[in-house]
Every structure is written in C-alpha cells, then in structure tokens.
Design an enzyme around this catalytic site. Structure first.
Site, PDB file in Angstrom:
ATOM      1  CE  LYS A  15     -11.385   2.640   2.176  1.00  0.00           C
ATOM      2  NZ  LYS A  15     -10.320   2.686   1.164  1.00  0.00           N
ATOM      3  NE  ARG A  90      -9.822  -2.997   3.086  1.00  0.00           N
ATOM      4  CZ  ARG A  90      -8.874  -2.539   3.878  1.00  0.00           C
ATOM      5  NH1 ARG A  90      -8.200  -3.369   4.628  1.00  0.00           N
ATOM      6  NH2 ARG A  90      -8.584  -1.258   3.908  1.00  0.00           N
ATOM      7  NE  ARG A 127      -2.491   6.946   2.774  1.00  0.00           N
ATOM      8  CZ  ARG A 127      -3.533   6.128   2.653  1.00  0.00           C
ATOM      9  NH1 ARG A 127      -4.755   6.615   2.518  1.00  0.00           N
ATOM     10  NH2 ARG A 127      -3.362   4.832   2.662  1.00  0.00           N
ATOM     11  NE  ARG A 158      -0.925   3.804   5.397  1.00  0.00           N
ATOM     12  CZ  ARG A 158      -2.169   3.347   5.595  1.00  0.00           C
ATOM     13  NH1 ARG A 158      -3.145   4.164   5.872  1.00  0.00           N
ATOM     14  NH2 ARG A 158      -2.422   2.071   5.494  1.00  0.00           N
ATOM     15  NE  ARG A 169      -2.415  -0.428   1.406  1.00  0.00           N
ATOM     16  CZ  ARG A 169      -2.565   0.845   1.742  1.00  0.00           C
ATOM     17  NH1 ARG A 169      -1.624   1.719   1.468  1.00  0.00           N
ATOM     18  NH2 ARG A 169      -3.665   1.247   2.333  1.00  0.00           N
TER      19      ARG A 169
END
Ligand SMILES: [Zn+2]
Length: 226
Positions: A15, A90, A127, A158, A169
């Site tokens: 995104k 969300r 990531r 992260r 998540r």
C-alpha cells in the site's frame, strides 16, 4: 479531475509504495496515517507515547484519535484537490466517519490490493524500514538494500514485524478490515487489484482501474442529481 482515493489491503500488500507512486503521478498528497503517527512518536508527544505502546503490541490506534487526525489533514487546502489515503479507514466505524468528512466532494475511489496470506507472511518477515524516516525498503529487488533510498538512513527490521506480531497483525486485519471491504464493495468506484504481481504491474493496474472508477463514479453521481 484528481481523485479522492483510499488504498486498502493487508499489511505487506505494498500500500505504501503504491500510494506514494500514485500520489506523485497525480500531484496530490499521500495521506498516510502511519507517517502522521510516526511523526507524533518521533516528537514524543503524549499522543505519540500512547500510540507507541499500542503499536508495539500489534494493536490498532483507537477510532476517535484516527478520525480526528484524518479530518484535520483532509481539511487542509492541498487535500481538497484530491488525495491518496493510506492506513485509514481500517474499520467500518472509521469508514462511516470518512463518508461524513468527505461529504460534498467527488466520490471516494476504493482500491483494494489483494495478496494471499502466505505471500504476506513471507514479505513481512523480511521487511526492513529506515530507522530515521520510517520509509519501508522496497521489496522484490535482487540485492538487499543497505540504506534508505529517501534519506540514506540505516535500515532495521520493524519493531512490529517479528513473526508473532506479523500473525497478530494479519489476524487483526482479518477481523476488523475484511468487513470494511464488504462495506465498500457494492460501490461503483470499488476496484480490486491483484497485489501478488510485480510492483510496476500493480502500479499500472491501479492507474487503469482508477480511470474506470472515475467514469463509473461520475455516472453514478449524475444519476443521483437527476
Ligand atoms: Zn530514511
């Protein structure tokens, strides 16, 4: 006409990258609630500290805080000409609030980036993010990047991308955000995009889907006023 665009999709769907590309191509602001929250964290405000604790648990920041942040940002002059909203809404509660915020503007265009869960887990557990500015390193390149392409900062994993937190998540996404997709799906301006493709392919698909959505949205608005 510059579109009012919402970028939906699970964590790891790309995104951020796609929102950035689309916003730059159209000369409209990318409104990332993640960036706004990170700035609050960096500044160490009361809001920032509360948000930090919530994010490190892999949970989402409450509706009221998020809605306030987004309303304030979308009321600024640059966003009145169009925007790409990323990380919001969300939940269905946030989506109904957003409909009120943008009442009287051209119809929202909803881009839903769809990626299989197994691919998301693979992407998320690899990531990297810039320790200085929060930019996510673009995945899918041959060599692992060593520094941030935006500011040259150091890349780190992260804090919220450990395996357990990744699964948490994705679980939160399934629970809260899937109903949101069903909320938007009946609209003529809803577009579903295959996000498992190469990033450039996804960018091209989004561009053509948005053109179609603008035409359909315009006809739907005409229908209402007649
Ligand atoms: Zn950076």
């Amino acid at each position: 006409m510059a579109p009012n665009l919402i970028m939906l999709g699970p964590p790891g769907a790309g995104k951020g990258t796609q929102a950035e590309r689309f916003a730059r191509a159209r000369g409209i602001p990318r409104v990332s609630t993640g960036d706004i929250l990170r700035e609050a964290l960096h500044a160490g405000t009361d809001t920032g500290l509360r948000v930090k604790a919530v994010m490190e648990r892999g949970e989402l920041v409450g509706d009221e805080v998020m809605i306030g942040i987004v309303r304030e940002r979308l009321d600024q002059p640059d966003a009145r000409k169009g925007f790409v909203l990323e990380g919001f809404p969300r939940t269905v509660a946030q989506a109904t609030a957003l409909d009120v915020i943008v009442a009287g503007r051209p119809p929202l265009i909803i881009v839903d980036i769809v990626v299989p869960e197994s691919e998301l887990v693979r992407r998320l557990s690899h990531r990297l993010i810039c320790a200085d500015c929060g930019t996510t390193a673009t995945p899918g390149t041959d060599a692992a990047p060593v520094s941030c392409t935006r500011c040259g900062g150091r890349l780190v994993q992260r804090a919220d991308d450990t395996d357990a937190v990744v699964l948490e998540r994705l679980g939160v996404y399934r629970r809260d955000t899937k109903p949101l997709v069903e909320y938007y799906r009946p609209r003529p301006t809803f577009c579903s995009i295959d996000g498992a493709q190469a990033p450039d392919r996804v960018t091209a698909d989004i561009a053509s889907a948005v053109e179609g959505a603008i035409r359909r949205g315009f006809r739907a608005t005409e229908g209402q006023t007649r």
